[in-house]
Write a protein that holds these residues in place. Sequence first.
Motif, PDB file in Angstrom:
ATOM      1  N   SER A  71       4.586  -3.953  17.531  1.00 19.25           N
ATOM      2  CA  SER A  71       5.812  -4.140  18.328  1.00 19.25           C
ATOM      3  C   SER A  71       7.035  -4.286  17.428  1.00 19.25           C
ATOM      4  CB  SER A  71       5.690  -5.387  19.211  1.00 19.25           C
ATOM      5  OG  SER A  71       4.575  -5.274  20.044  1.00 19.25           O
ATOM      6  N   LEU A  76      13.775  -0.668  27.875  1.00 21.87           N
ATOM      7  CA  LEU A  76      12.984  -0.326  26.687  1.00 21.87           C
ATOM      8  C   LEU A  76      13.171   1.146  26.333  1.00 21.87           C
ATOM      9  CD1 LEU A  76       9.703  -2.243  27.571  1.00 21.87           C
ATOM     10  CD2 LEU A  76      11.452  -2.893  25.906  1.00 21.87           C
ATOM     11  N   SER A 121       5.136  -3.687  25.784  1.00 20.40           N
ATOM     12  CA  SER A 121       4.658  -4.414  26.954  1.00 20.40           C
ATOM     13  C   SER A 121       3.268  -5.016  26.755  1.00 20.40           C
ATOM     14  CB  SER A 121       4.646  -3.479  28.169  1.00 20.40           C
ATOM     15  OG  SER A 121       3.848  -2.348  27.914  1.00 20.40           O
ATOM     16  N   SER A 122       2.743  -4.913  25.555  1.00 24.76           N
ATOM     17  CA  SER A 122       1.414  -5.438  25.270  1.00 24.76           C
ATOM     18  C   SER A 122       1.473  -6.935  24.997  1.00 24.76           C
ATOM     19  CB  SER A 122       0.809  -4.730  24.055  1.00 24.76           C
ATOM     20  OG  SER A 122      -0.427  -5.321  23.724  1.00 24.76           O
ATOM     21  N   GLN A 123       0.446  -7.620  25.416  1.00 19.06           N
ATOM     22  CA  GLN A 123       0.362  -9.051  25.139  1.00 19.06           C
ATOM     23  C   GLN A 123      -0.336  -9.329  23.811  1.00 19.06           C
ATOM     24  OE1 GLN A 123      -2.071 -10.979  28.076  1.00 19.06           O
ATOM     25  NE2 GLN A 123      -3.513  -9.288  28.151  1.00 19.06           N
ATOM     26  N   LYS A 127      17.956  -6.054  25.751  1.00 16.91           N
ATOM     27  CA  LYS A 127      16.974  -6.070  26.831  1.00 16.91           C
ATOM     28  C   LYS A 127      17.577  -5.531  28.129  1.00 16.91           C
ATOM     29  CE  LYS A 127      14.139  -9.769  25.016  1.00 16.91           C
ATOM     30  NZ  LYS A 127      13.574 -11.088  25.220  1.00 16.91           N
ATOM     31  N   HIS A 175       3.872   1.622  24.110  1.00 18.76           N
ATOM     32  CA  HIS A 175       3.148   0.611  24.884  1.00 18.76           C
ATOM     33  C   HIS A 175       3.089  -0.750  24.192  1.00 18.76           C
ATOM     34  CE1 HIS A 175       2.079   3.204  28.178  1.00 18.76           C
ATOM     35  NE2 HIS A 175       1.815   4.157  27.288  1.00 18.76           N
TER      36      HIS A 175
END
Length: 107
Positions: free
Chosen positions: A59, A79, A16-18, A75, A13
């Motif tokens: 990340s 992922l 996709s985490s900010q 990319k 995760h």
Amino acid sequence: ALVAALKIMTLKHSFSSQYEIKASHYFSDEEMRFMALIMPELEGKTSKLKNPYPPETVSWFAWGISRLASWSGYKSQGLPGYITIRRGINEFESRFRGYQSALKLLR
């Protein structure tokens, strides 16, 4: 088993985490140094195959773990999944044990 599952889920995760969470919350200082040592081997020569995440974040670590499992890093390929990350963790742990053994021999 729960600890291993949480680590895998956290790494998955993190792509996709900010948020930029420090990897040191999940990995030891020695593991962090080892990942920094092997990261140049995992990165390619082109900018598309450089780790795009800030150093020493979850990340950044997840990207390196995934590359250890033979994830392409592009990319366009999507992922990595949970199984890829688990394979990467296994490879990382194996290499890390070898690194620790080598350090003991040098002392």
